[in-house]
Design a protein around this motif. Structure first.
Motif, PDB file in Angstrom:
ATOM      1  N   MET A   1       0.841  -1.198   0.000  1.00  0.00           N
ATOM      2  CA  MET A   1       0.000   0.000   0.000  1.00  0.00           C
ATOM      3  C   MET A   1       0.878   1.250   0.000  1.00  0.00           C
ATOM      4  O   MET A   1       1.686   1.434   0.913  1.00  0.00           O
ATOM      5  N   PRO A   2       0.754   2.112  -1.033  1.00  0.00           N
ATOM      6  CA  PRO A   2       1.542   3.351  -1.039  1.00  0.00           C
ATOM      7  C   PRO A   2       1.182   4.237   0.151  1.00  0.00           C
ATOM      8  O   PRO A   2       0.031   4.263   0.600  1.00  0.00           O
ATOM      9  N   ALA A   3       2.174   4.930   0.687  1.00  0.00           N
ATOM     10  CA  ALA A   3       1.945   5.785   1.838  1.00  0.00           C
ATOM     11  C   ALA A   3       0.875   6.835   1.551  1.00  0.00           C
ATOM     12  O   ALA A   3       0.091   7.194   2.427  1.00  0.00           O
ATOM     13  N   GLY A   4       0.838   7.336   0.294  1.00  0.00           N
ATOM     14  CA  GLY A   4      -0.148   8.350  -0.059  1.00  0.00           C
ATOM     15  C   GLY A   4      -1.566   7.829   0.029  1.00  0.00           C
ATOM     16  O   GLY A   4      -2.467   8.511   0.534  1.00  0.00           O
ATOM     17  N   VAL A   5      -1.779   6.607  -0.446  1.00  0.00           N
ATOM     18  CA  VAL A   5      -3.122   6.026  -0.396  1.00  0.00           C
ATOM     19  C   VAL A   5      -3.531   5.746   1.042  1.00  0.00           C
ATOM     20  O   VAL A   5      -4.660   6.027   1.458  1.00  0.00           O
ATOM     21  N   SER A   6      -2.612   5.176   1.821  1.00  0.00           N
ATOM     22  CA  SER A   6      -2.935   4.883   3.223  1.00  0.00           C
ATOM     23  C   SER A   6      -3.223   6.169   3.993  1.00  0.00           C
ATOM     24  O   SER A   6      -4.129   6.217   4.832  1.00  0.00           O
ATOM     25  N   ALA A   7      -2.467   7.235   3.698  1.00  0.00           N
ATOM     26  CA  ALA A   7      -2.713   8.519   4.360  1.00  0.00           C
ATOM     27  C   ALA A   7      -4.090   9.061   3.991  1.00  0.00           C
ATOM     28  O   ALA A   7      -4.778   9.640   4.840  1.00  0.00           O
ATOM     29  N   LEU A   8      -4.499   8.871   2.744  1.00  0.00           N
ATOM     30  CA  LEU A   8      -5.803   9.363   2.311  1.00  0.00           C
ATOM     31  C   LEU A   8      -6.930   8.580   2.964  1.00  0.00           C
ATOM     32  O   LEU A   8      -7.942   9.152   3.397  1.00  0.00           O
ATOM     33  N   ILE A   9      -6.771   7.257   3.080  1.00  0.00           N
ATOM     34  CA  ILE A   9      -7.801   6.426   3.716  1.00  0.00           C
ATOM     35  C   ILE A   9      -7.930   6.777   5.195  1.00  0.00           C
ATOM     36  O   ILE A   9      -9.031   7.021   5.700  1.00  0.00           O
ATOM     37  N   VAL A  10      -6.798   6.802   5.904  1.00  0.00           N
ATOM     38  CA  VAL A  10      -6.832   7.133   7.326  1.00  0.00           C
ATOM     39  C   VAL A  10      -7.286   8.578   7.534  1.00  0.00           C
ATOM     40  O   VAL A  10      -7.853   8.922   8.578  1.00  0.00           O
ATOM     41  N   GLY A  11      -7.059   9.428   6.521  1.00  0.00           N
ATOM     42  CA  GLY A  11      -7.480  10.817   6.610  1.00  0.00           C
ATOM     43  C   GLY A  11      -8.981  10.997   6.659  1.00  0.00           C
ATOM     44  O   GLY A  11      -9.468  12.111   6.902  1.00  0.00           O
ATOM     45  N   MET A  12      -9.736   9.914   6.455  1.00  0.00           N
ATOM     46  CA  MET A  12     -11.191   9.996   6.569  1.00  0.00           C
ATOM     47  C   MET A  12     -11.651   9.971   8.028  1.00  0.00           C
ATOM     48  O   MET A  12     -12.835  10.178   8.313  1.00  0.00           O
ATOM     49  N   GLN A  13     -10.743   9.740   8.962  1.00  0.00           N
ATOM     50  CA  GLN A  13     -11.142   9.593  10.365  1.00  0.00           C
ATOM     51  C   GLN A  13     -11.911  10.795  10.918  1.00  0.00           C
ATOM     52  O   GLN A  13     -12.929  10.620  11.593  1.00  0.00           O
ATOM     53  N   PRO A  14     -11.456  12.041  10.693  1.00  0.00           N
ATOM     54  CA  PRO A  14     -12.227  13.164  11.247  1.00  0.00           C
ATOM     55  C   PRO A  14     -13.670  13.203  10.759  1.00  0.00           C
ATOM     56  O   PRO A  14     -14.581  13.579  11.519  1.00  0.00           O
ATOM     57  N   ILE A  15     -13.900  12.814   9.495  1.00  0.00           N
ATOM     58  CA  ILE A  15     -15.263  12.791   8.968  1.00  0.00           C
ATOM     59  C   ILE A  15     -16.096  11.741   9.711  1.00  0.00           C
ATOM     60  O   ILE A  15     -17.237  12.005  10.128  1.00  0.00           O
ATOM     61  N   LEU A  16     -15.541  10.538   9.875  1.00  0.00           N
ATOM     62  CA  LEU A  16     -16.263   9.486  10.589  1.00  0.00           C
ATOM     63  C   LEU A  16     -16.539   9.894  12.037  1.00  0.00           C
ATOM     64  O   LEU A  16     -17.622   9.644  12.572  1.00  0.00           O
ATOM     65  N   THR A  17     -15.542  10.531  12.663  1.00  0.00           N
ATOM     66  CA  THR A  17     -15.708  10.965  14.052  1.00  0.00           C
ATOM     67  C   THR A  17     -16.814  12.010  14.161  1.00  0.00           C
ATOM     68  O   THR A  17     -17.608  12.003  15.106  1.00  0.00           O
ATOM     69  N   ALA A  18     -16.882  12.910  13.189  1.00  0.00           N
ATOM     70  CA  ALA A  18     -17.920  13.943  13.205  1.00  0.00           C
ATOM     71  C   ALA A  18     -19.310  13.326  13.068  1.00  0.00           C
ATOM     72  O   ALA A  18     -20.259  13.734  13.747  1.00  0.00           O
ATOM     73  N   PHE A  19     -19.448  12.319  12.190  1.00  0.00           N
ATOM     74  CA  PHE A  19     -20.746  11.658  12.040  1.00  0.00           C
ATOM     75  C   PHE A  19     -21.162  10.953  13.327  1.00  0.00           C
ATOM     76  O   PHE A  19     -22.351  10.892  13.658  1.00  0.00           O
ATOM     77  N   ALA A  20     -20.167  10.410  14.041  1.00  0.00           N
ATOM     78  CA  ALA A  20     -20.474   9.661  15.265  1.00  0.00           C
ATOM     79  C   ALA A  20     -20.497  10.539  16.512  1.00  0.00           C
ATOM     80  O   ALA A  20     -20.774  10.039  17.604  1.00  0.00           O
ATOM     81  N   ALA A  21     -20.213  11.830  16.370  1.00  0.00           N
ATOM     82  CA  ALA A  21     -20.123  12.721  17.531  1.00  0.00           C
ATOM     83  C   ALA A  21     -21.362  12.690  18.420  1.00  0.00           C
ATOM     84  O   ALA A  21     -21.242  12.730  19.649  1.00  0.00           O
ATOM     85  N   PRO A  22     -22.597  12.631  17.863  1.00  0.00           N
ATOM     86  CA  PRO A  22     -23.775  12.596  18.743  1.00  0.00           C
ATOM     87  C   PRO A  22     -23.788  11.401  19.696  1.00  0.00           C
ATOM     88  O   PRO A  22     -24.421  11.468  20.751  1.00  0.00           O
ATOM     89  N   LEU A  23     -23.094  10.327  19.360  1.00  0.00           N
ATOM     90  CA  LEU A  23     -23.078   9.147  20.220  1.00  0.00           C
ATOM     91  C   LEU A  23     -22.354   9.414  21.539  1.00  0.00           C
ATOM     92  O   LEU A  23     -22.565   8.699  22.521  1.00  0.00           O
ATOM     93  N   ILE A  24     -21.468  10.414  21.558  1.00  0.00           N
ATOM     94  CA  ILE A  24     -20.755  10.747  22.796  1.00  0.00           C
ATOM     95  C   ILE A  24     -21.166  12.134  23.306  1.00  0.00           C
ATOM     96  O   ILE A  24     -20.437  12.769  24.055  1.00  0.00           O
ATOM     97  N   GLY A  25     -22.338  12.592  22.857  1.00  0.00           N
ATOM     98  CA  GLY A  25     -22.890  13.835  23.377  1.00  0.00           C
ATOM     99  C   GLY A  25     -22.259  15.089  22.825  1.00  0.00           C
ATOM    100  O   GLY A  25     -22.329  16.147  23.459  1.00  0.00           O
ATOM    101  N   GLU A  26     -21.637  15.009  21.659  1.00  0.00           N
ATOM    102  CA  GLU A  26     -21.025  16.179  21.050  1.00  0.00           C
ATOM    103  C   GLU A  26     -21.790  16.563  19.790  1.00  0.00           C
ATOM    104  O   GLU A  26     -22.441  15.728  19.158  1.00  0.00           O
TER     105      GLU A  26
END
Length: 281
Positions: free
Chosen positions: A82-107
């Motif tokens: 896996m090229p570092a650029g692709v892995s960085a782009l995939i893992v870079g989706m974390q803030p978006i996923l965290t934002a969608f799940a924010a209501p689950l922790i009261g945010e």
């Protein structure tokens, strides 16, 4: 503190490039985790740090997700090509996923922050665009990288909700001990890890990468991450990870002479702008 965290965290891919040629990924991670325990256990005993007895189970679960799941997924994906650029782009989706799940922790996530998250992912995409290569990419490497993404996202949310406050010294020992228990069987079965460590080449470059992983990444960066999770909203903390791929690209240009294009520079500015939208109060 956030700036220091970004700089240290961004060295992760650099360390992988230095260390993975000399040891299988799970074996490297186990040596890294054991090294953390060798450093922290004497400190905890000497300082008589308090143990979070009522939170051990939650801390262990968060540790397995944040350490074993995330690092094993990404490092094994890189080892499989896996090229570092692709892995960085995939893992870079974390803030978006965290934002969608924010209501689950009261945010809650404000419209300005959603705009910042979109700016951030666009900036990451611009930085790694020139480095992305999908030729010969296996489904196993993609699946492992997505596993790492889901693991660190769930770990961040789980720790924020169930065990945001604990002594970092003893809590880190619990998390890395649990991660060793989870990863050890996989390393023995898939990488033929034995007591002689004959799959490891103890070169100066490998030892340097291992020491940096132990002291700077697994202790320094993790302590900073936990401190940020304790003080800030999960969405604000994870948005800092948008700055990791640009910073890593800049480091790779300085250390390895890798190309850093004008498009990458524009992407870095866009990512910084996105993070500013998210974290600004």
């Amino acid at each position: 503190m956030p700036l220091l965290f970004v700089v240290i965290w961004s060295t992760g891919f650099i360390v992988a490039k230095f260390g993975l040629p000399y040891a299988p990924p799970l074996t490297f991670l186990l040596l890294r985790f054991v090294g953390v325990l060798l450093v922290l256990v004497p400190i905890v005993l000497l300082m008589r740090a308090p143990w979070p007895l009522g939170q051990i189970r939650h801390i262990a679960v968060a540790g397995v997700l944040l350490q074993a799941g995330y690092l094993a997924g990404v490092w094994c994906a890189i080892k499989l090509g896996m090229p570092a650029g692709v892995s960085a782009l995939i893992v870079g989706m974390q803030p978006i996923l965290t934002a969608f799940a924010a209501p689950l922790i009261g945010e809650s996530v404000k419209p300005r922050q959603w705009l910042g998250l979109l700016f951030g992912i666009c900036g990451v995409g611009l930085v790694v665009a020139a480095k992305i290569s999908l030729i010969g990419l296996s489904w196993q490497s993609i699946a492992l990288c997505v596993l790492g993404l889901l693991s660190i996202t769930l770990g961040t949310l789980y720790q924020k909700r169930n065990c945001a406050h604990f002594d970092l010294r003893t809590g880190t020992i619990i998390q890395f001990s649990a991660s060793i228990v989870v990863l050890l069987p996989f390393a023995i079965f898939y990488e033929h890890l034995g007591p002689t460590l004959d799959t490891v080449q103890w070169t100066p470059r490998f030892v340097g990468a291992l020491l940096w992983s132990i002291l700077a990444l697994s202790i320094g960066a993790i302590f900073l991450l936990f401190a940020l999770i304790r003080k800030s909203a999960a969405t604000r903390v994870t948005s800092l990870l948008y700055l990791t791929p640009p910073t890593t690209a800049l480091m790779a240009w300085m250390i390895f002479g890798e190309a850093f294009s004008l498009l990458g520079m524009i992407g870095m500015l866009v990512a910084v702008l996105g993070v500013a939208f998210v974290v600004k109060k």
